[in-house]
Design an enzyme around this catalytic site. Structure first.
Site, PDB file in Angstrom:
ATOM      1  N   TYR A  11       0.836  -1.209   0.000  1.00 54.64           N
ATOM      2  CA  TYR A  11       0.000   0.000   0.000  1.00 54.64           C
ATOM      3  C   TYR A  11       0.862   1.247   0.000  1.00 54.64           C
ATOM      4  CZ  TYR A  11      -3.713   3.264   0.778  1.00 54.64           C
ATOM      5  OH  TYR A  11      -4.584   4.299   0.611  1.00 54.64           O
TER       6      TYR A  11
ATOM      7  N   PHE B 212      -6.886  22.075 -24.142  1.00 52.08           N
ATOM      8  CA  PHE B 212      -7.191  20.658 -24.270  1.00 52.08           C
ATOM      9  C   PHE B 212      -8.448  20.413 -23.450  1.00 52.08           C
ATOM     10  CE2 PHE B 212      -7.184  16.147 -23.445  1.00 52.08           C
ATOM     11  CZ  PHE B 212      -7.181  15.713 -24.755  1.00 52.08           C
ATOM     12  N   THR B 213      -9.278  19.482 -23.911  1.00 50.06           N
ATOM     13  CA  THR B 213     -10.620  19.293 -23.350  1.00 50.06           C
ATOM     14  C   THR B 213     -10.614  19.110 -21.827  1.00 50.06           C
ATOM     15  OG1 THR B 213     -10.391  16.957 -23.893  1.00 50.06           O
ATOM     16  CG2 THR B 213     -11.540  18.329 -25.494  1.00 50.06           C
TER      17      THR B 213
ATOM     18  N   ASP C 287       2.384  20.712 -19.807  1.00 47.61           N
ATOM     19  CA  ASP C 287       1.627  19.482 -20.040  1.00 47.61           C
ATOM     20  C   ASP C 287       2.594  18.567 -20.776  1.00 47.61           C
ATOM     21  OD1 ASP C 287       0.200  17.350 -21.033  1.00 47.61           O
ATOM     22  OD2 ASP C 287      -1.630  18.502 -21.352  1.00 47.61           O
TER      23      ASP C 287
ATOM     24  N   LYS D  53       0.694   8.295 -23.318  1.00 46.24           N
ATOM     25  CA  LYS D  53       1.153   8.654 -24.676  1.00 46.24           C
ATOM     26  C   LYS D  53       2.662   8.399 -24.789  1.00 46.24           C
ATOM     27  CE  LYS D  53      -2.905  10.965 -24.250  1.00 46.24           C
ATOM     28  NZ  LYS D  53      -3.723  10.914 -23.032  1.00 46.24           N
TER      29      LYS D  53
END
Ligand code: P71
Length: 470
Positions: A85, A137-138, A228, A271
């Site tokens: 954990y 970006f969305t 980003d 990505k």
């Protein structure tokens, strides 16, 4: 400078092939369908490619997100997952890799990119703030808005013109930044969000020269630069190819140079980093890290896993090392350009220059007879699926959503269909089939009709909206 000049491209072909630097060890069988089956499937999917079952798809170019093929080393890494954990060894491997390749001191893992965006928006944005960015970006913009901020587009004008061949259409327009600071004041700008290989512009990179100028401007005004980092390694590859003075630097060096000019990042590791799931927030400021660590336990998971399994973090740490390899990027972007050049040669209108991760069809140019509120890109994507079982994604009026102030569709200048290439997945023959199908649809473009939206969800409507043909 013309990014697609012939001498340039011949040069790169003569000196190193962009053939795949790997061979295939395992394959996934695809199901072939008939045209009648596909017509039924897209009807049931409400003419939205997001709502198709993947088993009904032949070549899946919906996204490069989480769809890449992991290497044997990454799969071996999965077996080394430490699923404790707290304090998993894989977290420390990942932190070491992020420190080594990106250079950020502190790492807060999240389940994927939007998890990191959520946390960053919550800890950095106050209601009434303005968040500039090199195109929206969305998910990024939605989290900024949910935190009470307003997104402000500061990308250069060329980025909104699909025909402009500017080699760095991801650049920030410093005059737009200056105007924003003049209008609202730097203290209402918590950071600028800077994206590499700007997705919504067609996978278009920023230049190092532009980042250096932005860095100087932001230092003067005390505005942090938050990267980003989703496709920054691909951006580094373009800098190496196109920017004066970078031909002899490695992708790895360029990546560090980019990150050293920024203050932190959000990352969708699905990505560049060659994994099926994962993301992170990273930064250099200890106080900011403490805030992010505190927020991550509320929304994602403990700060040493943030919603990922230990094995996912191990696969990502290995993926970072593979992603910075020159021959990997050269084959990856080489394949995108192979498909793009085929379409250009056939006279199909696409966004130029060809970008990093996808070829973007210019639906506005293909279908001038369809009004933007009848969603030409959505209709084109549906037709491409019916033609050949190829799944693409609308990136136009549906994706852009409604202006919160007026409630009207935003009707963006870019009305695009994205053919996105997963990394290390499809072959050159798949690219040939794709190009042939696009050309077939393009030939009968005058018969294509628009769509009516019959179901519209409140957030990120493009994922779940349903349409009917007119
Ligand atoms: C892509 C995606 C996945 C996606 C997301 C939203 C709409 C359609 C498809 C995700 C990105 C991205 C950038 C630049 C943040 C995210 C969110 N892209 N920044 O292109 O491209 O990351 O999906 O891991 O949450 O298909 P996430």
């Amino acid at each position: 400078m013309n990014a697609e000049s012939h001498s340039h491209e011949h040069h790169s072909h003569e000196h190193h092939s962009w053939a795949e630097p790997y061979k295939i060890k395992m394959v996934e069988l695809l199901r072939m369908t008939t045209r009648a089956e596909r017509e039924q499937a897209i009807l049931e999917a409400g003419y939205n490619t997001f709502l198709l079952r993947s088993e009904d798809v032949y070549i899946d170019l919906l996204t490069d997100s989480g769809t890449s093929a992991m290497s044997d080393r990454q799969w071996a890494g999965l077996m080394m997952g430490d699923e404790a954990y707290s304090g998993s060894r894989n977290f420390y491997h990942l932190q070491d890799a992020v420190r080594e390749f990106y250079g950020y001191k502190y790492l807060v893992p999240t389940h994927q990119g939007r998890g990191a965006e959520h946390i960053m928006s919550k800890i950095m944005i106050k209601p009434g703030d303005y968040v500039p960015g090199n195109m929206y970006f969305t998910t990024t913009r939605l989290h900024q808005e949910l935190a009470g901020g307003a997104f402000v587009d500061v990308i250069i004008d060329e980025a909104h013109d699909p025909a402009s061949t500017h080699p760095f259409k991801g650049n920030v327009d410093l005059r737009k930044m200056d105007a924003l600071v003049g209008k609202v004041g730097a203290d209402r700008i918590p950071y600028i969000s800077l994206e590499g290989c700007v997705n919504m512009a067609g996978g278009q990179p920023f230049s190092m020269a532009n980042l250096r100028e932005l860095h100087a401007f932001c230092r003067r005004h005390g505005i942090p630069i938050m990267l980003d980092a989703t496709r920054t390694i691909e951006n580094a590859w373009f800098i190496r190819q196109r920017e004066e003075g970078y031909a002899d630097k490695s992708v790895r060096q360029i990546l560090r140079e980019i990150c050293d000019l920024t203050d932190g990042c959000t990352m969708s590791a699905k990505k560049d980093l060659l994994v099926n799931i994962g993301g992170f927030f990273a930064c250099n400021d200890e106080q900011l890290c403490l805030k992010a660590q505190n927020m991550v336990v509320v929304y994602e998971g403990l700060h040493t896993y943030g919603g990922m399994a230990g094995r996912d973090m191990e696969a990502m740490a290995i993926g970072i090392q593979e992603a910075v390899m020159e021959e990997h990027q050269s084959a990856r972007i080489g394949q995108v350009h192979y498909l793009g050049r085929k379409l250009l040669d056939a006279g199909v209108p696409i966004v130029r220059p060809i970008g990093s991760h996808a070829v973007f069809l210019d639906a506005r140019a293909c279908l001038p007879h369809i009004d933007q509120d009848l969603y030409p890109a959505q209709a084109l994507a549906a037709q491409l699926y019916i033609e050949a079982g190829i799944r693409s994604m609308e990136r136009g009026n549906v994706s852009a959503g409604r202006d919160p102030a007026t409630g009207n569709n935003r009707r963006p200048n870019l009305e695009l269909v994205r053919l996105t290439l997963p990394r290390r997945v499809y072959t050159q023959a798949h690219m040939d089939v794709t190009a042939e199908a696009v050309v077939e649809v393009y030939k009968r473009r005058n018969e294509i009709r628009g769509l009516k939206m019959v179901y519209e969800p409140e957030y990120l409507r493009f994922f779940q909206a349903r349409f009917e043909p007119l």
